[in-house]
Design a protein around this motif. Structure first.
Motif, short mmCIF file in Angstrom:
data_model
loop_
_atom_site.label_atom_id
_atom_site.label_comp_id
_atom_site.label_asym_id
_atom_site.label_seq_id
_atom_site.Cartn_x
_atom_site.Cartn_y
_atom_site.Cartn_z
N PHE A 1 -15.32 -4.82 -95.26
CA PHE A 1 -14.69 -4.00 -94.19
C PHE A 1 -13.90 -4.51 -93.43
O PHE A 1 -14.19 -5.84 -93.26
N ASP A 2 -12.38 -4.12 -93.05
CA ASP A 2 -11.76 -4.89 -92.47
C ASP A 2 -11.47 -4.71 -90.88
O ASP A 2 -11.99 -3.54 -90.27
N TRP B 1 -10.34 -1.80 -88.45
CA TRP B 1 -10.02 -0.48 -88.76
C TRP B 1 -10.43 0.23 -87.23
O TRP B 1 -10.12 1.35 -87.45
N ASP C 1 -11.08 -2.36 -98.61
CA ASP C 1 -11.60 -1.48 -97.70
C ASP C 1 -11.18 0.22 -98.24
O ASP C 1 -10.54 0.63 -97.81
N GLU D 1 -10.12 2.66 -95.97
CA GLU D 1 -8.60 2.72 -95.61
C GLU D 1 -8.29 3.41 -97.27
O GLU D 1 -7.79 4.20 -97.08
#
Length: 490
Positions: free
Chosen positions: A154-155, A158, A202, A205
């Motif tokens: 998970f970026d 985000w 991710d 995204e």
């Protein structure tokens, strides 16, 4: 007492000042500062000119100016790495709030966006979204690598990217955005870089990109050929070069709806896309990640043009796995879906190599592969095709069934094998008995051949033990200029 006196002077000074006519409105500003120190208020009142009205400046700004100013605020990219995550939190929150206000502005806009506003939006999208992903770090051990793949990444950026993607989607869908102006800035280069983002780790995204790409394909019709070509290149690079890409499933999901909109008859370009881009996607080991979407795309092609089923079946046989049992089970499941849409002429063109491969699957030592292959006979459409071509198919399949009945180790496979034999017996008893006799003859020939080979090796070993080789061994070699010619009878 002096403070009160100085305060009165500071209140009356703007009135008596003959400098400009705008002094009276500014008399309200000093009291907020004069509560603490009246002398400071006096100096501010006399030495500095009155500040301009904020309302006057805001009234002078046009809708375009405010919009562009907000876009410029959003063009600042923050570092969300672990070392920098605690800094600049007010500025980050301000950028998010400005982005959300832009989302509401574009969603509720009634007047068309000007070219400067469209250009500014595309520039802001490019600055925030287009970035280079870190290189894929693979662990040395296979188990560790599989564990890394199971846990999604998970970026941390985000927090901003989510709102940027929401704004991009609103921008593409908005009726106030002129397509001709937008295409000038959302050109092929922009779309190509957008497609590169599908390799993001991710999943959130990639899901947003899937929706955005689908809307772009639907709205910008002039870019459709380029999008198809660019996606084909991504598939080629994945299959024949990198063997790794995170967004294949999402791209196939987009193209599932694209293919369903193809007009009949299919263009040659679309058929080439099936054969050169989609069918080779069965080659990678990670085909299970996107097999569901791939099968849907392929069945959409066959529903549009049933003649393509033979092409798909030959492609499956070309990339059929040999040592991967799980992948083989996936292929059998997809093969059944394709055969359900296959008509008789196309089935007859490929049934011989197809059932040779199915016979190999029937004799697989992996019981799930053998069982899945036997379950093909439960499909009514396929059973009907087999019964109409039993003169060719039964001689190919019967030896595999007989070997299973005699030597397979799994009881479930044995039971299903006997059921299939019973189905063939009810279908054509005479043909089954003929296949049984042929199999018995072939087995006797094979046993005799093996016995002959065993005796030859025993004879060679016996002769070698009686005449041991000592010293140098000389082998006679024919000269290269003297070709071997078979004798002829005259």
């Amino acid at each position: 007492m002096w403070k009160q006196f100085l305060g009165k002077i500071s209140w009356k000074a703007p009135k008596s000042g003959g400098g400009g006519g705008g002094g009276s409105p500014t008399a309200k500003s000093p009291p907020s500062r004069g509560a603490g120190n009246g002398r400071e208020v006096e100096l501010l009142s006399f030495s500095s000119p009155p500040p301009p009205l904020v309302a006057t400046v805001e009234g002078a700004e046009t809708r375009e100016d405010v919009f562009l100013r907000k876009l410029n605020v959003c063009c600042v990219v923050f570092d969300f790495s672990a070392a920098e995550r605690g800094r600049d939190s007010p500025e980050r929150e301000r950028k998010r709030q400005v982005l959300m206000s832009l989302v509401d502005c574009v969603g509720a806009a009634e007047e068309p966006l000007t070219e400067a506003m469209v250009s500014g939006c595309v520039r802001m999208f490019a600055i925030n979204l287009f970035r280079v992903f870190p290189p894929k770090v693979r662990s040395g051990s296979t188990g560790a690598a599989e564990a890394d793949e199971d846990e999604p990444f998970f970026d941390p950026s985000w927090y901003h990217l989510q709102v940027v993607y929401e704004l991009l989607l609103r921008f593409v869908m908005s009726p106030v955005v002129d397509v001709k102006i937008a295409r000038k800035y959302m050109d092929n280069s922009f779309i190509s870089r957008l497609l590169d983002l599908f390799d993001s780790d991710d999943p959130r995204e990639r899901d947003c990109l899937k929706t955005v790409l689908h809307r772009i394909y639907g709205k910008f019709m002039g870019n459709r050929p380029f999008i198809r070509k660019a996606v084909s290149n991504i598939f080629y690079r994945f299959v024949f070069e990198t063997d790794h890409h995170n967004g294949i499933a999402e791209l196939l999901e987009v193209f599932g709806s694209v293919i369903s909109g193809f007009a009949k008859p299919l263009k040659e370009e679309h058929k080439l896309f099936l054969w050169k881009a989609l069918v080779p996607l069965h080659k990678p080991k990670t085909v299970g990640v996107y097999l569901l979407q791939l099968t849907y795309c392929i069945t959409q092609f066959i529903e549009k043009e049933p003649k393509l089923s033979g092409t798909v079946i030959r492609g499956l046989l070309k990339y059929w796995p040999v040592t991967n049992s799980q992948k083989e089970m996936m292929f059998l499941g997809e093969l059944e879906e394709v055969l359900e849409l296959t008509e008789m002429p196309e089935f007859q063109k490929c049934m011989v190599p197809l059932f040779r491969r199915i016979a190999h699957c029937l004799n697989s030592s992996h019981f799930q592969v053998a069982e899945r292959a036997l379950f093909l006979w439960n499909n009514e459409h396929l059973f009907d095709l087999i019964s109409q071509n039993r003169q060719i198919i039964m001689p190919i399949i019967y030896p595999a069934l007989e070997r299973n009945a005699r030597w397979h180790w799994n009881q479930s496979v044995l039971n299903v094998t006997m059921n299939v034999r019973k189905m063939f017996l009810e279908m054509d008893e005479g043909l089954l008995l003929a296949c049984q006799r042929n199999f018995q003859e072939d087995e006797e020939k094979r046993a005799a051949s093996e016995e002959r080979r065993r005796l030859i090796w025993e004879n060679l070993e016996r002769n070698a033990s009686f005449h041991p080789v000592t010293g140098d061994v000389v082998f006679s070699v024919l000269p290269a200029s003297a070709p071997l010619v078979a004798p002829t009878m005259t």
